[in-house]
Design a protein around this motif. Structure first.
Motif, short mmCIF file in Angstrom:
data_model
loop_
_atom_site.label_atom_id
_atom_site.label_comp_id
_atom_site.label_asym_id
_atom_site.label_seq_id
_atom_site.Cartn_x
_atom_site.Cartn_y
_atom_site.Cartn_z
N ALA A 14 0.85 -1.19 0.00
CA ALA A 14 0.00 0.00 0.00
C ALA A 14 0.88 1.24 0.00
O ALA A 14 1.93 1.27 0.65
CB ALA A 14 -0.91 -0.01 1.22
N TYR A 15 0.46 2.26 -0.73
CA TYR A 15 1.29 3.47 -0.86
C TYR A 15 1.58 4.09 0.51
O TYR A 15 2.66 4.64 0.72
CB TYR A 15 0.57 4.48 -1.75
N ALA A 16 0.63 3.99 1.44
CA ALA A 16 0.82 4.57 2.76
C ALA A 16 1.96 3.88 3.51
O ALA A 16 2.56 4.46 4.41
CB ALA A 16 -0.47 4.47 3.57
N GLU A 17 2.28 2.63 3.13
CA GLU A 17 3.35 1.88 3.79
C GLU A 17 4.68 1.99 3.06
O GLU A 17 5.74 1.94 3.68
CB GLU A 17 2.94 0.41 3.91
N ASN A 18 4.64 2.09 1.74
CA ASN A 18 5.88 2.13 0.95
C ASN A 18 5.61 2.91 -0.33
O ASN A 18 4.88 2.45 -1.21
CB ASN A 18 6.35 0.71 0.63
N ARG A 19 6.18 4.10 -0.42
CA ARG A 19 5.94 4.95 -1.59
C ARG A 19 6.41 4.28 -2.88
O ARG A 19 5.74 4.34 -3.90
CB ARG A 19 6.68 6.28 -1.44
N ALA A 20 7.58 3.66 -2.83
CA ALA A 20 8.18 3.12 -4.05
C ALA A 20 7.37 1.96 -4.62
O ALA A 20 7.07 1.93 -5.82
CB ALA A 20 9.62 2.67 -3.77
#
Length: 537
Positions: free
Chosen positions: A405-411
């Motif tokens: 999830a983007y909230a956990e890992n931007r890349a």
């Protein structure tokens, strides 16, 4: 020892000390955003000038005498606006990156355009930022583009926002004007995120509260802009996150070496660690970690490395090396926030390409769940997205995507959408979650939950996602839209009031439960969620 040799040795020693001190400083990446003519480039130029981070020849190049003025004046905006068209039109068109440092910290600035036409440039510049400065003209207040940029900054996961209320000199440094804008912007930010907010009254042209504290704002006791930038906590321990290494290239210089090269986007890898190769699902152990400067015993994000494994695994560009104990999510259908860049509207079920990490694969947008109205932040039921629209969509891929999830890992939680014919970048996406595909049907029943707003609904969404539920959070209250979502077997979290009884579907009011855990237990009791195996109730 001769005097000359002693001076050279002392000079070399001083340079080494300086370089060590610079290397020890942490780095803050920040972007500027706001509406046209709010003074973004002028503010950054003033910040660079007053912090003594511009050279004399640069100052001379942007200094001139205007009609009616006796002494030369500096056009601070020209320190960042370097394109000819920018100088001619007096606007920022492209993202201008600038580096500077102080005694406390190093900085990389992304000065982004304010014009609506260049929203895509703003999103690009802010995508790697730890902090965003939203410029607001004190005379005009919060404009549509200011709201748009603040909302996009929240979607991009920026944890710290600064509202720089500029041109205070043009409103006689009125505390009443400042407090009114501060209250409105704080209320706005509270609706769509949990980012910290600092507001600062400034005059970019005169330098008030940019680097030096202004005597013209005796009613303001907060920090100057530079003081806040030097002190704001931005440290995130990406080294402690699960290992994610997108493979960019397979290195094979000779028959004795086979390394998998890429930049670690999260986590730490050590020699001897067990790794998981995806999509094959095979595991191996790390034999060595190679870098340009030699082999390492361990490496952490964001270092670029090449891994040599003990086993001969079939790994190629686009594959992902991950931590077996904490693997990424896997799905062929994802739900993502989308910022649409292109003049051509999004077309449902049209073939597109997704660029995710180091891989590119075919995809299509199957549904637009809603579009966010930037003015009201209401979620509107639409079938398509146009230029600069922001919405929530469902994307279907031809093969499984491995992501966080983007909230956990931007890349690993971000992607761009590409036109396969023109190769134009159409949109930027932030993945929220995957959609489970089960041939036996969903493991839960459809339900409508009145979830409240803001942090409460996001917390409930997180709990239900951990339960494996297919969840959609929305502010859309149209009965037709809710009926369609429920017909798909989803648990729909509604942030708002509804008059419909959902026509036979379970309706639960989250406000009647003390927390999300109690609500989940109630959903089990009424058979919306499956009972946990071994539960005797």
């Amino acid at each position: 020892m001769p005097t000359e040799e002693l001076e050279v040795e002392q000079s070399a020693f001083a340079i080494e000390e300086f370089l060590e001190a610079e290397a020890a400083k942490d780095l803050l990446r920040f972007s500027t955003a706001g509406s046209v003519d709010d003074g973004k480039s002028t503010l950054i130029g003033r910040l660079l000038y007053d912090s003594r981070n511009v050279y004399e020849d640069q100052v001379r190049a942007v200094t001139g005498t205007q009609v009616g003025e006796r002494k030369p004046t500096i056009d601070f905006a020209l320190l960042t606006d370097g394109l000819r068209a920018e100088r001619e039109q007096g606007i920022t068109i492209d993202v201008a990156y600038r580096y500077f440092s102080t005694q406390e910290r190093k900085f990389i600035i992304a000065d982004t355009p304010g014009h609506e036409q260049y929203t895509r440039n703003m999103a690009t510049g802010a995508s790697t930022a730890d902090l965003a400065i939203i410029l607001i003209d004190a005379r005009k207040g919060i404009l549509m583009q200011s709201r748009r940029h603040a909302y996009i900054a929240s979607l991009l996961g920026i944890k710290h926002l600064v509202a720089a209320i500029n041109k205070m000199d043009l409103v006689d440094f009125s505390e009443e004007v400042y407090r009114k804008i501060e209250g409105e912007f704080r209320e706005l930010v509270g609706q769509f995120g949990s980012a910290s907010l600092t507001t600062i009254p400034v005059s970019a042209l005169d330098g008030d509260n940019v680097v030096e504290r202004s005597v013209r704002t005796p009613w303001y006791s907060g920090p100057t802009l530079l003081e806040h930038l030097e002190r704001v906590p931005v440290w995130t321990d990406v080294a402690r996150q699960p290992l994610r290494l997108p493979v960019q290239r397979v290195l094979r210089p000779d028959q004795n070496y086979r390394g998998f090269a890429g930049q670690i986007s999260a986590g730490t890898v050590r020699k001897g660690d067990t790794i998981l190769a995806l999509p094959s699902g095979r595991t191996s152990r790390v034999a060595s970690i190679t870098t340009f400067d030699g082999d390492l015993e361990e490496a952490s994000a964001p270092l670029s490395i090449a891994l040599v494994l003990e086993d001969e695994l079939d790994i190629s560009r686009g594959d992902l090396i991950a931590e077996p104990a904490r693997p990424p999510q896997q799905a062929t259908t994802i739900v993502a926030s989308l910022v649409w860049f292109d003049g051509q509207r999004l077309e449902a079920n049209r073939p597109y390409l997704i660029k995710h990490g180091s891989q590119t694969l075919p995809a299509r947008v199957t549904r637009v769940l809603y579009r966010t109205n930037i003015q009201t932040l209401a979620e509107e039921a639409v079938s398509s997205l146009g230029m600069n629209d922001v919405g929530l969509v469902e994307v279907e891929l031809t093969r499984p995507l491995f992501f966080d999830a983007y909230a956990e890992n931007r890349a690993s939680g971000s992607f761009i959408l590409i036109d396969p014919h023109s190769n134009a970048t159409l949109a930027a996406g932030m993945i929220r979650h995957g959609v489970a595909k089960d041939e036996e049907g969903p493991k839960h029943k459809a339900a409508l939950v009145l979830a409240g707003a803001g942090t409460q609904s996001r917390a409930l969404e997180d709990v239900l996602l951990r339960e494996g539920a297919a969840v959609v959070r929305t502010r859309v209250t149209a009965e037709k839209t809710l009926r369609g979502l429920l017909a798909l077997g989803l648990i729909v979290l509604v942030e708002g009031k509804i008059d419909s009884d959902a026509l036979g579907f379970a309706v639960v009011d989250a406000a009647t439960f003390p927390d999300a855990v109690e609500l989940v237990e109630y959903l089990r009791i009424i058979d919306v969620l499956p009972t946990v195996e071994g539960d005797q109730r």
